[in-house]
Design a protein around this motif. Structure first.
Motif, PDB file in Angstrom:
ATOM      1  N   TYR A 116      20.998  21.414 -52.352  1.00 29.37           N
ATOM      2  CA  TYR A 116      21.359  20.430 -51.316  1.00 29.37           C
ATOM      3  C   TYR A 116      21.628  21.200 -50.039  1.00 29.37           C
ATOM      4  O   TYR A 116      22.659  21.853 -49.895  1.00 29.37           O
ATOM      5  N   THR A 117      20.645  21.165 -49.137  1.00 25.39           N
ATOM      6  CA  THR A 117      20.748  21.937 -47.906  1.00 25.39           C
ATOM      7  C   THR A 117      19.955  21.196 -46.828  1.00 25.39           C
ATOM      8  O   THR A 117      19.808  19.976 -46.910  1.00 25.39           O
ATOM      9  N   TYR A 118      19.466  21.908 -45.834  1.00 28.14           N
ATOM     10  CA  TYR A 118      18.584  21.316 -44.827  1.00 28.14           C
ATOM     11  C   TYR A 118      17.198  21.916 -44.975  1.00 28.14           C
ATOM     12  O   TYR A 118      17.065  23.134 -45.133  1.00 28.14           O
ATOM     13  N   ASP A 119      16.159  21.077 -44.910  1.00 28.41           N
ATOM     14  CA  ASP A 119      14.794  21.608 -44.966  1.00 28.41           C
ATOM     15  C   ASP A 119      13.860  20.650 -44.228  1.00 28.41           C
ATOM     16  O   ASP A 119      14.193  19.483 -43.998  1.00 28.41           O
ATOM     17  N   HIS A 120      12.674  21.171 -43.899  1.00 28.84           N
ATOM     18  CA  HIS A 120      11.655  20.323 -43.274  1.00 28.84           C
ATOM     19  C   HIS A 120      11.054  19.387 -44.307  1.00 28.84           C
ATOM     20  O   HIS A 120      10.956  19.722 -45.489  1.00 28.84           O
ATOM     21  N   GLY A 121      10.574  18.238 -43.809  1.00 29.40           N
ATOM     22  CA  GLY A 121       9.906  17.294 -44.699  1.00 29.40           C
ATOM     23  C   GLY A 121       8.457  17.670 -44.940  1.00 29.40           C
ATOM     24  O   GLY A 121       7.819  17.117 -45.829  1.00 29.40           O
ATOM     25  N   ASP A 122       7.914  18.597 -44.160  1.00 29.77           N
ATOM     26  CA  ASP A 122       6.491  18.929 -44.267  1.00 29.77           C
ATOM     27  C   ASP A 122       6.285  20.435 -44.208  1.00 29.77           C
ATOM     28  O   ASP A 122       7.132  21.184 -43.711  1.00 29.77           O
ATOM     29  N   THR A 123       5.116  20.870 -44.687  1.00 25.90           N
ATOM     30  CA  THR A 123       4.823  22.299 -44.794  1.00 25.90           C
ATOM     31  C   THR A 123       4.679  22.978 -43.436  1.00 25.90           C
ATOM     32  O   THR A 123       5.101  24.123 -43.255  1.00 25.90           O
ATOM     33  N   ALA A 124       4.079  22.251 -42.455  1.00 29.57           N
ATOM     34  CA  ALA A 124       3.860  22.876 -41.140  1.00 29.57           C
ATOM     35  C   ALA A 124       5.128  22.858 -40.275  1.00 29.57           C
ATOM     36  O   ALA A 124       5.087  23.297 -39.123  1.00 29.57           O
ATOM     37  N   ARG A 125       6.216  22.350 -40.798  1.00 31.83           N
ATOM     38  CA  ARG A 125       7.526  22.338 -40.125  1.00 31.83           C
ATOM     39  C   ARG A 125       7.502  21.522 -38.825  1.00 31.83           C
ATOM     40  O   ARG A 125       8.143  21.890 -37.835  1.00 31.83           O
ATOM     41  N   LEU A 126       6.728  20.419 -38.843  1.00 29.35           N
ATOM     42  CA  LEU A 126       6.690  19.549 -37.665  1.00 29.35           C
ATOM     43  C   LEU A 126       7.912  18.640 -37.630  1.00 29.35           C
ATOM     44  O   LEU A 126       8.392  18.281 -36.571  1.00 29.35           O
ATOM     45  N   THR A 127       8.416  18.251 -38.809  1.00 29.10           N
ATOM     46  CA  THR A 127       9.549  17.317 -38.847  1.00 29.10           C
ATOM     47  C   THR A 127      10.852  18.079 -38.555  1.00 29.10           C
ATOM     48  O   THR A 127      10.899  19.303 -38.704  1.00 29.10           O
ATOM     49  N   PRO A 128      11.895  17.349 -38.138  1.00 33.66           N
ATOM     50  CA  PRO A 128      13.195  18.024 -37.983  1.00 33.66           C
ATOM     51  C   PRO A 128      13.714  18.483 -39.352  1.00 33.66           C
ATOM     52  O   PRO A 128      13.114  18.183 -40.390  1.00 33.66           O
ATOM     53  N   LEU A 129      14.847  19.178 -39.348  1.00 32.63           N
ATOM     54  CA  LEU A 129      15.472  19.575 -40.617  1.00 32.63           C
ATOM     55  C   LEU A 129      16.228  18.369 -41.170  1.00 32.63           C
ATOM     56  O   LEU A 129      17.015  17.736 -40.462  1.00 32.63           O
ATOM     57  N   VAL A 130      15.956  18.076 -42.416  1.00 35.26           N
ATOM     58  CA  VAL A 130      16.479  16.859 -43.058  1.00 35.26           C
ATOM     59  C   VAL A 130      17.530  17.270 -44.095  1.00 35.26           C
ATOM     60  O   VAL A 130      17.306  18.226 -44.853  1.00 35.26           O
ATOM     61  N   PRO A 131      18.693  16.574 -44.122  1.00 38.00           N
ATOM     62  CA  PRO A 131      19.726  16.929 -45.112  1.00 38.00           C
ATOM     63  C   PRO A 131      19.370  16.398 -46.495  1.00 38.00           C
ATOM     64  O   PRO A 131      19.490  15.203 -46.746  1.00 38.00           O
ATOM     65  N   MET A 132      18.887  17.260 -47.359  1.00 38.11           N
ATOM     66  CA  MET A 132      18.421  16.777 -48.672  1.00 38.11           C
ATOM     67  C   MET A 132      18.361  17.901 -49.699  1.00 38.11           C
ATOM     68  O   MET A 132      18.370  19.078 -49.352  1.00 38.11           O
ATOM     69  N   HIS A 133      18.263  17.509 -50.976  1.00 38.80           N
ATOM     70  CA  HIS A 133      17.942  18.465 -52.032  1.00 38.80           C
ATOM     71  C   HIS A 133      16.480  18.866 -51.842  1.00 38.80           C
ATOM     72  O   HIS A 133      15.626  18.008 -51.578  1.00 38.80           O
ATOM     73  N   THR A 134      16.169  20.140 -51.998  1.00 40.66           N
ATOM     74  CA  THR A 134      14.791  20.574 -51.765  1.00 40.66           C
ATOM     75  C   THR A 134      14.397  21.729 -52.682  1.00 40.66           C
ATOM     76  O   THR A 134      15.243  22.518 -53.120  1.00 40.66           O
ATOM     77  N   LEU A 135      13.079  21.786 -52.935  1.00 35.67           N
ATOM     78  CA  LEU A 135      12.511  22.932 -53.659  1.00 35.67           C
ATOM     79  C   LEU A 135      11.834  23.867 -52.665  1.00 35.67           C
ATOM     80  O   LEU A 135      11.154  24.812 -53.055  1.00 35.67           O
ATOM     81  N   GLY A 136      11.986  23.597 -51.384  1.00 37.42           N
ATOM     82  CA  GLY A 136      11.353  24.411 -50.336  1.00 37.42           C
ATOM     83  C   GLY A 136      10.128  23.699 -49.788  1.00 37.42           C
ATOM     84  O   GLY A 136       9.321  23.174 -50.551  1.00 37.42           O
ATOM     85  N   HIS A 137       9.983  23.689 -48.434  1.00 35.04           N
ATOM     86  CA  HIS A 137       8.882  22.912 -47.841  1.00 35.04           C
ATOM     87  C   HIS A 137       7.514  23.540 -48.120  1.00 35.04           C
ATOM     88  O   HIS A 137       6.487  22.920 -47.869  1.00 35.04           O
ATOM     89  N   ASP A 138       7.494  24.789 -48.639  1.00 39.83           N
ATOM     90  CA  ASP A 138       6.206  25.402 -48.980  1.00 39.83           C
ATOM     91  C   ASP A 138       5.879  25.224 -50.472  1.00 39.83           C
ATOM     92  O   ASP A 138       4.979  25.863 -50.998  1.00 39.83           O
ATOM     93  N   PHE A 139       6.613  24.342 -51.126  1.00 42.54           N
ATOM     94  CA  PHE A 139       6.423  24.046 -52.550  1.00 42.54           C
ATOM     95  C   PHE A 139       4.986  23.572 -52.834  1.00 42.54           C
ATOM     96  O   PHE A 139       4.494  22.638 -52.210  1.00 42.54           O
TER      97      PHE A 139
END
Ligand SMILES: Cc1ncc(COP(=O)(O)O)c(C=O)c1O
Length: 463
Positions: A306-329
Motif C-alpha cells: 500500500y503505497t503510491y504508484d502510477h496507474g500506467d507503465t509509461a507513467r503518464l498518470t499521477p501517483l495513485v494511493p493504492m496497493h500495487t505490484l509495480g507499474h512495470d508489472f
C-alpha cells in the motif's frame, strides 16, 4: 420451495448512484504529481469531461442518473438475482447462496454500467471519440457498446496476449463499430518505444493504458474512458448493489457475507457499497462482511504494497494511493484477463487498510474447479474473473456445513464466459497449472519504484 430467480420491473432501475466517499472511515488520500511531490491531478482534466471529474471528487452521497442513461440501462436492467439452490444442495450446506448476474448485458458483463454513463457525459460535452485499453476484452466491448449508443467513435488498445487468445472479443468490439489495435501497437509513441526494445512484448494493462491516454492527450476531439479503479467508475456500478438489496428485500433476506472478484475493484464495489452504506448508517440488519477475491497470479492487495504508484507503465498518470505490484508489472498469462492489473481502486486499498474489507487470493486451478461445479449445478458458464468469487462463496458455504451456520451468502457473477472457451478447453484438458506470483518479484518492483522516486516513503503520511 424457495424462489430461484428474483426479478424486478423496469421502473426499479435505480434513479441515483450511491457514492461511498462521504462514508469512508477517513478521507481518501490525494493523487500526487511526481513533478511537485504535492497533491495534484496531472493530466486528468485533459482527458475526462467535466461532469466525470465532478463525480470523481463529489462529496454527495447520492448522484442522479440521467434519464438517457437509464433508458439504455433498461435494455438489460434490472438484472436477475438467483438463489443457487442446486449448488447449495450439491454442497450439502445449510447456507443460502444468492448471486447477482450481470452477464445478461449486451456485452456480457457489468462493464456497460459505467461505459454507457461515460459515453453519455463525453457526448454531452462535445467529445467525438473515446480511447481506452482492454485486457480480456470485456471493458473494450462495453465501451464500444456505450459509444455506439451515443454516436461516438471508439479506439481500443487490447493487450496483445488477449488479442491473440480472444479473437472473438475483438470481433464483437468491431461489430459495435470500434477500431481495435493489439497493444503494444505502432499507433503511439509509448507503444513504438516498447516494441523497439522488445518486439515480442505480450503487453499488459499498464502499457495499453499508456497508449490510450497518449491517444487522448494528442487528439483534441478525443477523451479517455477508464473501466475500473477510479471513484466515478465504481459509483456507476452501484446500480448492481442497489438492485440486489431490493431483490433480497423481496425474499426477506439480508447477506451475512458478500464476495466479489477484484481486478481494479469496480464490480465488487458496485455490489457491496450499498450494503456498506446500510452498515455505516445503522440501517443494516446484520454485521455483513465484505470479501474481495483476487488471483494468486496477480495478488495486488494480498501481496502488493500500500503505497503510491502510477496507474500506467509509461507513467503518464499521477501517483495513485493504492496497493500495487509495480507499474512495470508484466502479468503471467492466466485466463482471468480482467484480474491482471497491477493496482487497485484507492477506495478498496483504504478500506482494506482499515480492515473494513477482507481479502482472499486463489490460484486458477482451484478457481476453475469451482467454476466447473457451478456450471454443473447452476448451468451458467461464468467468466474466469467471477469464478474467483464463486470459489470464495463455495468455501464459505463449506465452512457453514462444518459449523451448521445458516448464513446468507451473496456473490457477484459479473460476466458470462462465452468468449473464454479456450480457458475452459485448457482446464478441461488438464493444461492449467496453479500459479503464485513470487513475493521477491514484488520486492524487486518496489525497489525499482523507490529508486525512481527516492522520496516515495515521505508520501506514506497521506495513507
Ligand atoms: C468479467 C469481468 N469481471 C471482473 C473484472 C475485473 O474488473 P473490476 O475489478 O473492475 O470489476 C473484469 C475486468 O475486465 C471483467 O471483465
Amino acid at each position: 420451495m424457495a424462489a430461484k430467480k428474483i426479478l424486478l420491473s423496469e421502473e426499479d432501475v435505480p434513479k441515483r448512484w450511491y457514492s461511498i466517499l462521504p462514508d469512508l472511515p477517513r478521507p481518501l488520500p490525494p493523487f500526487i504529481d511526481p513533478e511537485t511531490k504535492a497533491p495534484g491531478v496531472g493530466i486528468v482534466p485533459k482527458i475526462y469531461p467535466k461532469a466525470i471529474i465532478a463525480q470523481e471528487v463529489s462529496k454527495d452521497r447520492w448522484i442522479d442518473i440521467p434519464e438517457e442513461v437509464r433508458e439504455v440501462y433498461r435494455l438489460w436492467r434490472p438484472t436477475p438475482l438467483f438463489r443457487a439452490t442446486r449448488l447449495e444442495k450439491a454442497l450439502k450446506t445449510p447456507a443460502k447462496i444468492y448471486y447477482k448476474y450481470e452477464g445478461v448485458s449486451p456485452p456480457g458483463s457489468h462493464k456497460p454500467n459505467t461505459a454507457v454513463a461515460q459515453a453519455y457525459y463525453n457526448m454531452k460535452e462535445g467529445i467525438e471519440r473515446l480511447a481506452t485499453e482492454t485486457g480480456a476484452g470485456q471493458w473494450g466491448s462495453a465501451l464500444a457498446f456505450g459509444c455506439m449508443m451515443f454516436g461516438l467513435r471508439c479506439t481500443i488498445y487490447m493487450v496483445k496476449v488477449s488479442y491473440q487468445q480472444k479473437p472473438y472479443r475483438r470481433v464483437m468490439m468491431e461489430a459495435f463499430g470500434a477500431n481495435v489495435y493489439p497493444s503494444p501497437s505502432d499507433q503511439t509513441e509509448s507503444g513504438r518505444r516498447i516494441l523497439k526494445e522488445d518486439p515480442d512484448n505480450p503487453g499488459s494493462l499498464g502499457i495499453a493504458i499508456s497508449e490510450a491516454v497518449e491517444d487522448a492527450l494528442t487528439h483534441e476531439d478525443t477523451n479517455y474512458g477508464i473501466g475500473s479503479v477510479f471513484n466515478h467508475v465504481l459509483l456507476h456500478q452501484t446500480v448492481v448493489g442497489l438492485e440486489a438489496k431490493k431483490q433480497l428485500e423481496a425474499v426477506d433476506d439480508y447477506p451475512d457475507v458478500i464476495y466479489g472478484c477484484i481486478g481494479g475493484g469496480s464490480s465488487f464495489s458496485g455490489l457491496f457499497w450499498p450494503f456498506y452504506y446500510d452498515k455505516v448508517s445503522g440501517k443494516a440488519e446484520k454485521d455483513t462482511r465484505f470479501v474481495a477475491v483476487e488471483a494468486t497470479a496477480c495478488p495486488s492487495v494480498t501481496r502488493g504494497e500500500y503505497t503510491y504508484d502510477h496507474g500506467d507503465t509509461a507513467r503518464l498518470t499521477p501517483l495513485v494511493p493504492m496497493h500495487t505490484l509495480g507499474h512495470d508489472f508484466i502479468p503471467p498469462p492466466i485466463h482471468a484477463g480482467g484480474l491482471r492489473y497491477h493496482g487497485i481502486a484507492p477506495t478498496i486499498s483504504l478500506l482494506v487498510s482499515e480492515k473494513k474489507v477482507e481479502t482472499k487470493a486463489y490460484n486458477q486451478l482451484d478457481v476453475f474447479d469451482a467454476a466447473k461445479l457451478f456450471i454443473r449445478t447452476e448451468g451458467i458458464v461464468p467468466a474466469p474473473e467471477p469464478a474467483h468469487a464463486i470459489k470464495g462463496a463455495i468455501d464459505e458455504a463449506l465452512r457453514c456445513r462444518e459449523t451448521g451456520e445458516e448464513k446468507v451468502i451473496l456473490f457477484l457473477l459479473c460476466g458470462h464466459g462465452h468468449f473464454d472457451m479456450q480457458a475452459y478447453d485448457d482446464y478441461l484438458s488438464g493444461k492449467l497449472s496453479p500459479y503464485e506470483y513470487p513475493k521477491e518479484k514484488v520486492e524487486e518492483a518496489m525497489q525499482r519504484l523507490r529508486s525512481l522516486y527516492p522520496w516515495l516513503n515521505e508520501l506514506k503520511r497521506y495513507l
